[in-house]
Write an enzyme that holds these catalytic residues in place. Sequence first.
Site, PDB file in Angstrom:
ATOM      1  N   ARG A  22       0.943  -1.267   0.134  1.00 57.82           N
ATOM      2  CA  ARG A  22      -0.127   0.167   0.117  1.00 57.82           C
ATOM      3  C   ARG A  22       0.731   1.344   0.298  1.00 57.82           C
ATOM      4  O   ARG A  22       0.380   2.332   0.449  1.00 57.82           O
ATOM      5  CB  ARG A  22      -0.976   0.000   1.117  1.00 57.82           C
ATOM      6  N   LYS A  45       2.876  10.798 -11.644  1.00 54.15           N
ATOM      7  CA  LYS A  45       2.109  10.121 -12.375  1.00 54.15           C
ATOM      8  C   LYS A  45       3.117   8.748 -12.586  1.00 54.15           C
ATOM      9  O   LYS A  45       4.075   8.732 -13.155  1.00 54.15           O
ATOM     10  CB  LYS A  45       2.107  10.967 -13.882  1.00 54.15           C
ATOM     11  N   GLU A  55       8.840  16.479 -26.096  1.00 52.39           N
ATOM     12  CA  GLU A  55       8.079  16.862 -24.941  1.00 52.39           C
ATOM     13  C   GLU A  55       8.661  18.353 -24.408  1.00 52.39           C
ATOM     14  O   GLU A  55       8.261  19.101 -23.956  1.00 52.39           O
ATOM     15  CB  GLU A  55       8.324  15.860 -23.312  1.00 52.39           C
ATOM     16  N   LYS A  75       7.017  22.206 -15.110  1.00 55.09           N
ATOM     17  CA  LYS A  75       6.130  21.117 -14.735  1.00 55.09           C
ATOM     18  C   LYS A  75       6.073  21.244 -13.131  1.00 55.09           C
ATOM     19  O   LYS A  75       5.123  20.936 -12.569  1.00 55.09           O
ATOM     20  CB  LYS A  75       6.879  19.726 -14.901  1.00 55.09           C
ATOM     21  N   GLU A  90      -4.263  16.464 -11.432  1.00 51.61           N
ATOM     22  CA  GLU A  90      -4.832  16.692 -12.869  1.00 51.61           C
ATOM     23  C   GLU A  90      -6.092  17.074 -12.995  1.00 51.61           C
ATOM     24  O   GLU A  90      -6.829  16.510 -13.776  1.00 51.61           O
ATOM     25  CB  GLU A  90      -4.335  15.447 -13.697  1.00 51.61           C
ATOM     26  N   ARG A 118      -3.021  21.114 -14.881  1.00 54.10           N
ATOM     27  CA  ARG A 118      -2.169  20.077 -15.303  1.00 54.10           C
ATOM     28  C   ARG A 118      -2.646  19.254 -16.682  1.00 54.10           C
ATOM     29  O   ARG A 118      -1.405  18.681 -17.168  1.00 54.10           O
ATOM     30  CB  ARG A 118      -1.865  19.219 -14.051  1.00 54.10           C
ATOM     31  N   ASN A 158      -0.666  17.416 -21.432  1.00 59.60           N
ATOM     32  CA  ASN A 158      -1.076  16.568 -22.099  1.00 59.60           C
ATOM     33  C   ASN A 158      -1.235  16.775 -23.698  1.00 59.60           C
ATOM     34  O   ASN A 158      -1.856  16.353 -24.381  1.00 59.60           O
ATOM     35  CB  ASN A 158      -2.303  15.623 -21.855  1.00 59.60           C
ATOM     36  N   HIS A 197      -1.151  14.714 -26.619  1.00 64.25           N
ATOM     37  CA  HIS A 197      -1.115  13.036 -26.115  1.00 64.25           C
ATOM     38  C   HIS A 197      -2.416  12.639 -26.545  1.00 64.25           C
ATOM     39  O   HIS A 197      -2.360  11.142 -26.623  1.00 64.25           O
ATOM     40  CB  HIS A 197      -0.923  12.976 -24.626  1.00 64.25           C
ATOM     41  N   HIS A 223      -1.452   9.077 -28.240  1.00 60.55           N
ATOM     42  CA  HIS A 223      -2.203   7.569 -27.836  1.00 60.55           C
ATOM     43  C   HIS A 223      -2.762   7.096 -28.723  1.00 60.55           C
ATOM     44  O   HIS A 223      -2.762   5.760 -28.324  1.00 60.55           O
ATOM     45  CB  HIS A 223      -2.808   8.037 -26.165  1.00 60.55           C
ATOM     46  N   HIS A 235       7.053   6.983 -27.716  1.00 62.57           N
ATOM     47  CA  HIS A 235       6.165   8.019 -26.852  1.00 62.57           C
ATOM     48  C   HIS A 235       6.208   9.524 -27.643  1.00 62.57           C
ATOM     49  O   HIS A 235       5.057  10.031 -28.284  1.00 62.57           O
ATOM     50  CB  HIS A 235       6.216   8.122 -25.554  1.00 62.57           C
TER      51      HIS A 235
END
Length: 369
Positions: free
Chosen positions: A129, A151, A193, A235, A245, A249, A253, A256, A260, A273
């Site tokens: 956990r 993330k 990026e 960032k 997010e 935030r 993306n 993205h 994706h 990526h």
Amino acid sequence: MATPLFHADLTVHTQSHDYPIVITENAIAENSSMASQVAPYITGRQVLIVTNETVAPLYLKALQEELEAQFTVQVCVLPDGEQYKNQSSINQIYDVLMAVHFNRDVTLIALGGGVIGDMTGFAAASFMRGVNFIQIPTTLLSQVDSSVGGKTGINHPQGKNMIGAFWQPQMVLADMSTLKTLPARELSAGLAEVIKYALIMDAEFLTWLEHNLPAMMALDLAVLGEAVKRCCQYKADVVAQDERESGVRALLNFGHTFGHVIETHEGYGSWLHGEAVAAGMVQAAELSQKIGWLTSDEVACVKRILSLANLPITPPPIEVQTALDLMGHDKKVKHGQIRLILLKSLGEAVLTNDFDPHLLTDVLATHAP
């Protein structure tokens, strides 16, 4: 007179804890002081270094031997590639932790690029956990983006990064010297990026990049270090405002959602990526032009700077409905509506669903088979 080594220290402020980003050179070299930089952020005596088959021969030995002077160190070496960013790899990390009876005192160290960082972070977030972890990113993409902000996660066959958690590292150590062993294609993927930050946040940085891209691609570590510092600061500022997010935030993306689609459709690892994000940013810019926000000259500027970085500016052929179906899995979808990050101008982005769906279809149709 020797050129001084690049060094910068930043801090990320989050709800759980603040942590440093150390951007430096020659930190992971043999006989370096790397352990002294990392050790203060290791709680307990147990360390698991997670890396891959490409990075391990380059940097694992020096890191492992330094840490073994102070800690009980185990290693998990995974296959290299986006196609291995899955539950099977996470289970391999768990298997090592369980086999050596490590407990909540363990600190995981991610030694590698974005895939290793994302998986190590997710393993840390979920093992017992939650245990601590440290990021040592070795690619430009991971240094400027994925190692910062917490993330973590893995891919699912139906969508990228669909399974994961927000879990902040204890520190990020970005050693610019690792970029010297980075293949040119991977360096370009990282530049995508870097360019993203300029397009969404800082038009002046875009001008700086156009001037400095040749030096960056020639591995001028001082120039690369300055770019990494700027991107990490952008960032860090965004994460401090919106750690999970729910707002600003999401702007990070940009490109993205389209990207994706490419990665999922073509098969993870087929496109890097950063390559998919580059083509996705062009599609987002084209949609921004159709809405009336960008001029044709500004879209041409986006394409030009991406081309300068040896990045693709057109996606592979994908059927319009297939692309829309894949977009439907995007985490930014709200109340059944696709929301996209688009450009109001160069240096200013917005998250919106306030556009004619037919314009999106038109952009996708441009590149359909």
